[in-house]
Scaffold this motif. Structure first.
Motif, PDB file in Angstrom:
ATOM      1  N   GLY A 191       1.020  -1.151  -0.036  1.00 37.92           N
ATOM      2  CA  GLY A 191      -0.031   0.127   0.027  1.00 37.92           C
ATOM      3  C   GLY A 191       0.780   1.233  -0.107  1.00 37.92           C
ATOM      4  O   GLY A 191       0.387   2.345  -0.484  1.00 37.92           O
ATOM      5  N   ALA A 192       2.286   1.207   0.491  1.00 32.86           N
ATOM      6  CA  ALA A 192       2.995   2.353   0.589  1.00 32.86           C
ATOM      7  C   ALA A 192       3.650   2.881  -0.792  1.00 32.86           C
ATOM      8  O   ALA A 192       4.162   4.017  -1.214  1.00 32.86           O
ATOM      9  CB  ALA A 192       4.022   2.048   1.664  1.00 32.86           C
ATOM     10  N   VAL A 193       3.489   1.854  -1.811  1.00 31.93           N
ATOM     11  CA  VAL A 193       4.060   2.260  -3.096  1.00 31.93           C
ATOM     12  C   VAL A 193       2.577   2.209  -4.066  1.00 31.93           C
ATOM     13  O   VAL A 193       2.876   2.154  -5.384  1.00 31.93           O
ATOM     14  CB  VAL A 193       4.961   1.188  -3.525  1.00 31.93           C
ATOM     15  N   ARG A 194       1.436   2.317  -3.547  1.00 28.94           N
ATOM     16  CA  ARG A 194       0.419   2.593  -4.365  1.00 28.94           C
ATOM     17  C   ARG A 194       0.595   3.608  -5.309  1.00 28.94           C
ATOM     18  O   ARG A 194       0.685   4.704  -4.810  1.00 28.94           O
ATOM     19  CB  ARG A 194      -0.834   2.727  -3.421  1.00 28.94           C
ATOM     20  N   ASP A 195       0.316   3.556  -6.558  1.00 27.95           N
ATOM     21  CA  ASP A 195       0.129   4.556  -7.511  1.00 27.95           C
ATOM     22  C   ASP A 195       1.892   5.296  -7.674  1.00 27.95           C
ATOM     23  O   ASP A 195       2.033   6.256  -8.067  1.00 27.95           O
ATOM     24  CB  ASP A 195      -0.536   5.574  -7.427  1.00 27.95           C
ATOM     25  N   ASP A 196       2.770   4.259  -7.390  1.00 26.85           N
ATOM     26  CA  ASP A 196       4.159   4.827  -7.453  1.00 26.85           C
ATOM     27  C   ASP A 196       4.836   3.809  -8.254  1.00 26.85           C
ATOM     28  O   ASP A 196       4.501   2.714  -8.589  1.00 26.85           O
ATOM     29  CB  ASP A 196       4.735   4.746  -6.025  1.00 26.85           C
ATOM     30  N   TYR A 197       5.981   4.365  -8.939  1.00 23.80           N
ATOM     31  CA  TYR A 197       7.097   3.660  -9.733  1.00 23.80           C
ATOM     32  C   TYR A 197       8.310   3.750  -8.945  1.00 23.80           C
ATOM     33  O   TYR A 197       8.897   4.685  -9.352  1.00 23.80           O
ATOM     34  CB  TYR A 197       7.174   4.019 -11.075  1.00 23.80           C
ATOM     35  N   LEU A 198       8.735   2.894  -8.084  1.00 28.15           N
ATOM     36  CA  LEU A 198       9.735   3.063  -7.192  1.00 28.15           C
ATOM     37  C   LEU A 198      10.913   2.215  -7.734  1.00 28.15           C
ATOM     38  O   LEU A 198      10.773   1.019  -7.838  1.00 28.15           O
ATOM     39  CB  LEU A 198       9.516   2.403  -5.882  1.00 28.15           C
ATOM     40  N   ARG A 199      12.276   2.737  -7.898  1.00 31.39           N
ATOM     41  CA  ARG A 199      13.317   2.182  -8.621  1.00 31.39           C
ATOM     42  C   ARG A 199      14.244   1.673  -7.300  1.00 31.39           C
ATOM     43  O   ARG A 199      14.047   1.889  -5.976  1.00 31.39           O
ATOM     44  CB  ARG A 199      14.304   3.186  -8.895  1.00 31.39           C
ATOM     45  N   LEU A 200      14.367   0.254  -7.825  1.00 28.74           N
ATOM     46  CA  LEU A 200      14.983  -0.509  -6.875  1.00 28.74           C
ATOM     47  C   LEU A 200      16.420  -0.908  -7.119  1.00 28.74           C
ATOM     48  O   LEU A 200      16.703  -1.095  -8.216  1.00 28.74           O
ATOM     49  CB  LEU A 200      14.365  -2.009  -6.442  1.00 28.74           C
ATOM     50  N   ASP A 201      17.291  -1.279  -6.049  1.00 29.15           N
ATOM     51  CA  ASP A 201      18.757  -1.489  -6.432  1.00 29.15           C
ATOM     52  C   ASP A 201      18.920  -3.073  -6.428  1.00 29.15           C
ATOM     53  O   ASP A 201      19.123  -3.735  -5.350  1.00 29.15           O
ATOM     54  CB  ASP A 201      19.648  -1.081  -5.168  1.00 29.15           C
ATOM     55  N   LEU A 202      18.666  -3.753  -7.769  1.00 25.79           N
ATOM     56  CA  LEU A 202      18.797  -5.221  -7.663  1.00 25.79           C
ATOM     57  C   LEU A 202      19.596  -5.576  -8.904  1.00 25.79           C
ATOM     58  O   LEU A 202      19.147  -6.071  -9.919  1.00 25.79           O
ATOM     59  CB  LEU A 202      17.230  -5.708  -8.052  1.00 25.79           C
ATOM     60  N   PRO A 203      20.879  -5.248  -8.933  1.00 21.20           N
ATOM     61  CA  PRO A 203      21.779  -5.267 -10.189  1.00 21.20           C
ATOM     62  C   PRO A 203      21.697  -7.022 -10.277  1.00 21.20           C
ATOM     63  O   PRO A 203      21.976  -7.380 -11.678  1.00 21.20           O
ATOM     64  CB  PRO A 203      23.138  -4.895  -9.460  1.00 21.20           C
ATOM     65  N   ASP A 204      21.613  -7.887  -9.578  1.00 20.31           N
ATOM     66  CA  ASP A 204      21.578  -9.277  -9.820  1.00 20.31           C
ATOM     67  C   ASP A 204      20.040  -9.702 -10.635  1.00 20.31           C
ATOM     68  O   ASP A 204      20.344 -10.724 -11.213  1.00 20.31           O
ATOM     69  CB  ASP A 204      21.749 -10.039  -8.695  1.00 20.31           C
ATOM     70  N   LEU A 205      19.295  -9.033 -10.587  1.00 21.27           N
ATOM     71  CA  LEU A 205      18.338  -9.056 -11.654  1.00 21.27           C
ATOM     72  C   LEU A 205      18.517  -8.312 -12.725  1.00 21.27           C
ATOM     73  O   LEU A 205      18.228  -8.708 -14.020  1.00 21.27           O
ATOM     74  CB  LEU A 205      16.845  -8.861 -11.070  1.00 21.27           C
ATOM     75  N   HIS A 206      18.902  -7.165 -12.799  1.00 17.89           N
ATOM     76  CA  HIS A 206      19.149  -6.141 -14.057  1.00 17.89           C
ATOM     77  C   HIS A 206      19.751  -7.014 -15.061  1.00 17.89           C
ATOM     78  O   HIS A 206      19.844  -6.978 -16.163  1.00 17.89           O
ATOM     79  CB  HIS A 206      19.344  -4.817 -13.408  1.00 17.89           C
ATOM     80  N   ALA A 207      21.074  -7.204 -14.461  1.00 14.03           N
ATOM     81  CA  ALA A 207      22.257  -7.548 -15.308  1.00 14.03           C
ATOM     82  C   ALA A 207      21.769  -8.856 -16.301  1.00 14.03           C
ATOM     83  O   ALA A 207      21.971  -8.589 -17.480  1.00 14.03           O
ATOM     84  CB  ALA A 207      23.517  -7.938 -14.690  1.00 14.03           C
ATOM     85  N   PRO A 208      21.283 -10.001 -15.701  1.00 13.34           N
ATOM     86  CA  PRO A 208      20.952 -11.001 -16.677  1.00 13.34           C
ATOM     87  C   PRO A 208      19.938 -10.886 -17.638  1.00 13.34           C
ATOM     88  O   PRO A 208      19.939 -11.366 -18.714  1.00 13.34           O
ATOM     89  CB  PRO A 208      20.690 -12.153 -15.886  1.00 13.34           C
ATOM     90  N   VAL A 209      18.937 -10.114 -17.208  1.00  7.66           N
ATOM     91  CA  VAL A 209      17.533  -9.641 -18.189  1.00  7.66           C
ATOM     92  C   VAL A 209      18.247  -8.584 -19.282  1.00  7.66           C
ATOM     93  O   VAL A 209      17.906  -8.869 -20.331  1.00  7.66           O
ATOM     94  CB  VAL A 209      16.556  -9.129 -17.165  1.00  7.66           C
ATOM     95  N   VAL A 210      19.011  -7.694 -18.978  1.00  7.07           N
ATOM     96  CA  VAL A 210      19.393  -6.813 -19.826  1.00  7.07           C
ATOM     97  C   VAL A 210      20.166  -7.703 -20.822  1.00  7.07           C
ATOM     98  O   VAL A 210      20.311  -7.427 -22.119  1.00  7.07           O
ATOM     99  CB  VAL A 210      20.243  -5.626 -19.268  1.00  7.07           C
ATOM    100  N   ALA A 211      21.259  -8.488 -20.409  1.00  8.95           N
ATOM    101  CA  ALA A 211      22.061  -9.206 -21.260  1.00  8.95           C
ATOM    102  C   ALA A 211      21.384 -10.102 -22.177  1.00  8.95           C
ATOM    103  O   ALA A 211      21.556 -10.226 -23.702  1.00  8.95           O
ATOM    104  CB  ALA A 211      22.966 -10.206 -20.451  1.00  8.95           C
ATOM    105  N   ALA A 212      20.078 -10.566 -21.863  1.00  8.72           N
ATOM    106  CA  ALA A 212      19.297 -11.501 -22.497  1.00  8.72           C
ATOM    107  C   ALA A 212      18.645 -10.438 -23.809  1.00  8.72           C
ATOM    108  O   ALA A 212      18.632 -10.663 -24.826  1.00  8.72           O
ATOM    109  CB  ALA A 212      18.122 -12.322 -21.760  1.00  8.72           C
ATOM    110  N   MET A 213      18.182  -9.415 -23.269  1.00  5.93           N
ATOM    111  CA  MET A 213      17.369  -8.505 -24.248  1.00  5.93           C
ATOM    112  C   MET A 213      18.447  -7.817 -25.164  1.00  5.93           C
ATOM    113  O   MET A 213      17.790  -7.488 -26.224  1.00  5.93           O
ATOM    114  CB  MET A 213      16.687  -7.519 -23.358  1.00  5.93           C
ATOM    115  N   ILE A 214      19.612  -7.585 -25.061  1.00  7.97           N
ATOM    116  CA  ILE A 214      20.427  -6.844 -25.983  1.00  7.97           C
ATOM    117  C   ILE A 214      21.394  -7.883 -26.809  1.00  7.97           C
ATOM    118  O   ILE A 214      22.158  -7.650 -27.687  1.00  7.97           O
ATOM    119  CB  ILE A 214      21.215  -5.878 -25.218  1.00  7.97           C
ATOM    120  N   SER A 215      21.048  -9.207 -26.667  1.00  5.04           N
ATOM    121  CA  SER A 215      21.631 -10.008 -27.433  1.00  5.04           C
ATOM    122  C   SER A 215      21.615 -10.113 -28.899  1.00  5.04           C
ATOM    123  O   SER A 215      20.413  -9.319 -29.185  1.00  5.04           O
ATOM    124  CB  SER A 215      21.662 -11.562 -26.737  1.00  5.04           C
ATOM    125  N   ASP A 216      22.215 -10.802 -29.517  1.00  6.63           N
ATOM    126  CA  ASP A 216      22.180 -10.763 -31.049  1.00  6.63           C
ATOM    127  C   ASP A 216      21.033 -11.879 -31.458  1.00  6.63           C
ATOM    128  O   ASP A 216      20.932 -12.216 -32.718  1.00  6.63           O
ATOM    129  CB  ASP A 216      23.417 -10.989 -31.733  1.00  6.63           C
TER     130      ASP A 216
END
Length: 277
Positions: free
Chosen positions: A110-135
């Protein structure tokens, strides 16, 4: 209660104007995280310089964990329709979280209702980005991104066997509200689940961040939007009756409070956008 079988790729709810969508895919979760994620969604766009595309959404009553090229964010549950302006070239990989997954990213949805809160999750970000920018071809990139996202959730979240009973009950509550059009009152939810109304209200606050009544209203609004889109000539009083509203005025009131316009206005706007596409 078992999770209902669904085809996310053909569930058009949530998007107000599908004709203006960029490339958009909803992918089912692997079995290992099906108790944590309803589906993964991936938009990709490549717009000409100087052009933009405004995407209007009436979100499901839930939180989304989203990976974008530059960051990870938690999109909290919403109380109204929202929009995002797309420009240039980009993508996102999102997970529509089930209640059992919400505690992985926040103790108070409820504290993030109607919000878009940035999170520090490099271990999630890195592999997903690597997959999306691959050839790799687009479909392979999407599959690899979902696998990476699901792998992160499986490693961080509880297995189905170890998920606490309250979280699973919250999942069942959400499934019931979303899948049963006959459920229009909180008392019916409690009766189906074999718990008190107060328990249903507590589960909704703790695991969703909205009231159960708001969740029911959201489903009915999404269904109304779908009906108006599929059968635009349907009489509005018939739409209201089919969805369990007391009358057309109550349907119009829900539209205005969440979407900011009437059913008639939406129907007209949808026709115009479909003709222009």
């Amino acid at each position: 209660m078992e999770k209902p079988v669904e085809d996310p790729q053909h569930d058009g709810r949530g998007v107000l104007y599908p004709a203006s969508l960029p490339s958009f895919h909803r992918l089912p979760p692997p079995d290992a995280v099906a108790h944590l994620v309803r589906w993964f969604w991936i938009p990709e766009w490549d717009l000409a310089p100087g052009r933009s595309s405004r995407q209007h959404v009436i979100s499901f009553p839930a939180s989304n964990l989203v990976v974008e090229p530059g960051f990870v964010a938690l999109a909290g549950p919403t109380t109204r329709a929202s929009h995002r302006d797309l420009a240039g070239r980009g993508w996102a990989v999102g997970a529509l979280l089930r209640p059992a997954a919400v505690r992985l990213v926040t103790d108070a949805p409820g504290a993030v209702r109607d919000d878009y809160l940035r999170l520090d999750l490099p271990d999630l970000h890195a592999p997903v980005v690597a997959a999306m920018i691959s050839d790799q071809p687009r479909e392979d990139r999407r599959d690899r991104a979902v696998a990476a996202f699901a792998g992160w959730l499986a490693a961080r979240g509880p297995s189905l066997a170890s998920t606490d009973e309250a979280a699973l009950l919250a999942n069942a509550m959400t499934d019931l509200i979303d899948s049963d059009p006959e459920v229009v009152r909180v008392e019916q939810v409690a009766e189906h689940l074999g718990v008190s109304v107060r328990t249903v209200q507590r589960l909704a606050v703790q695991y969703v961040g909205l009231s159960p009544a708001a969740m029911i209203r959201r489903r009915r609004l999404q269904e109304a939007v779908e009906l108006l889109r599929r059968a635009p000539d349907t009489d509005l009083s018939t739409v209201a009756a089919d969805l369990g509203y007391a009358d057309q005025a109550h349907l119009a009131g829900d539209f205005r409070s969440v979407l900011g316009f009437t059913p008639s206005a939406y129907r007209s706007q949808h026709r115009e956008r479909s003709t222009d596409s």
